[in-house]
Motif scaffolding. Structure first.
Motif, short mmCIF file in Angstrom:
data_model
loop_
_atom_site.label_atom_id
_atom_site.label_comp_id
_atom_site.label_asym_id
_atom_site.label_seq_id
_atom_site.Cartn_x
_atom_site.Cartn_y
_atom_site.Cartn_z
N MET A 1 -2.16 16.04 8.88
CA MET A 1 -3.21 15.36 9.60
C MET A 1 -2.78 15.01 11.06
SD MET A 1 -5.39 15.51 7.47
CE MET A 1 -6.66 14.39 8.37
N PRO A 2 -1.54 14.60 11.31
CA PRO A 2 -1.36 14.56 12.77
C PRO A 2 -1.59 15.84 13.56
CG PRO A 2 0.37 13.50 11.63
CD PRO A 2 -0.61 14.32 10.63
N SER A 3 -1.21 16.83 13.01
CA SER A 3 -1.39 18.07 13.81
C SER A 3 -2.87 18.58 13.82
CB SER A 3 -0.89 19.23 12.89
OG SER A 3 -1.00 20.40 13.65
N MET A 4 -3.73 18.06 13.02
CA MET A 4 -5.21 18.30 12.92
C MET A 4 -5.79 17.50 14.05
SD MET A 4 -5.84 19.01 9.14
CE MET A 4 -7.69 19.40 9.37
N PHE A 5 -5.58 16.14 14.14
CA PHE A 5 -6.21 15.05 15.00
C PHE A 5 -5.52 15.59 16.14
CE2 PHE A 5 -6.35 12.38 11.17
CZ PHE A 5 -7.83 12.30 11.02
N ALA A 6 -4.23 16.16 16.59
CA ALA A 6 -3.78 16.32 17.83
C ALA A 6 -4.63 17.52 18.32
CB ALA A 6 -2.15 16.80 17.74
N SER A 7 -4.91 18.60 17.60
CA SER A 7 -5.76 19.72 17.97
C SER A 7 -7.06 19.03 18.40
CB SER A 7 -5.99 20.75 16.79
OG SER A 7 -4.67 21.29 16.48
N LEU A 8 -7.61 18.29 17.97
CA LEU A 8 -9.06 17.62 18.19
C LEU A 8 -8.75 16.96 19.72
CD1 LEU A 8 -10.25 16.45 14.73
CD2 LEU A 8 -11.22 18.39 16.15
N GLY A 9 -7.52 15.98 19.43
CA GLY A 9 -7.31 15.54 20.76
C GLY A 9 -7.31 16.42 22.18
N MET A 10 -6.59 17.48 21.85
CA MET A 10 -6.41 18.26 23.03
C MET A 10 -7.87 19.11 23.31
SD MET A 10 -3.35 18.39 23.77
CE MET A 10 -3.21 19.56 25.15
N GLU A 11 -8.69 19.34 22.33
CA GLU A 11 -9.98 19.67 22.59
C GLU A 11 -10.65 18.65 23.42
OE1 GLU A 11 -13.27 22.28 22.75
OE2 GLU A 11 -11.14 22.73 22.31
N HIS A 12 -10.65 17.41 23.06
CA HIS A 12 -11.32 16.39 23.88
C HIS A 12 -10.81 16.53 25.29
CE1 HIS A 12 -12.98 12.35 24.62
NE2 HIS A 12 -13.91 12.53 23.57
N THR A 13 -9.70 16.69 25.45
CA THR A 13 -8.87 16.65 26.65
C THR A 13 -9.51 17.85 27.56
OG1 THR A 13 -6.96 15.41 25.95
CG2 THR A 13 -6.75 16.90 28.16
N ARG A 14 -9.48 18.92 26.81
CA ARG A 14 -10.28 20.09 27.72
C ARG A 14 -11.48 20.00 28.11
NH1 ARG A 14 -13.18 24.17 26.77
NH2 ARG A 14 -13.89 23.68 25.06
N LYS A 15 -12.45 19.22 27.20
CA LYS A 15 -13.60 19.25 27.38
C LYS A 15 -13.96 17.86 28.40
CE LYS A 15 -17.14 20.09 24.13
NZ LYS A 15 -17.49 19.94 22.84
N TYR A 16 -13.37 16.79 28.21
CA TYR A 16 -13.71 15.59 28.94
C TYR A 16 -12.48 15.26 30.02
CZ TYR A 16 -17.18 15.76 25.12
OH TYR A 16 -18.16 16.18 24.56
#
Length: 93
Positions: free
Chosen positions: A6-21
């Motif tokens: 789960m931390p890895s999956m949430f981290a991936s989503l966080g990195m995507e959020h960083t990339r977009k915003y």
């Protein structure tokens, strides 16, 4: 890489959020600080401790951009009960 935790999956989503915003590591840490603050007012929270921003950011890195203090404890969860008549239960089997 490729971890299904789960931390890895949430981290991936966080990195995507960083990339977009352009979300920063500090902004993610501030969410944790806010959540820790709210836990101090919940008598049923497992941990009821204020956690300063620096402490959150300097905690052990679990999966960038998530430190240990940004991750949920293993006891987080929910429960549900399905209520119906005995007759309905027998008909659905």
């Amino acid at each position: 890489m490729g971890s299904g935790t789960m931390p890895s999956m949430f981290a991936s989503l966080g990195m995507e959020h960083t990339r977009k915003y352009g979300t920063t590591f500090e902004q993610f840490a501030k969410v944790s600080v806010k959540n820790h603050h709210h836990s101090t007012m919940n008598e049923k929270a497992m941990y009821r401790v204020e956690t300063p921003l620096a402490q959150v950011m300097e905690a052990e890195m679990i999966s960038y951009p998530l430190t240990k203090l940004m991750c949920s404890v293993n006891v987080d969860g929910a429960a549900a009960a399905i209520v119906c008549s005995e007759r309905k239960t027998r008909n659905s089997v």
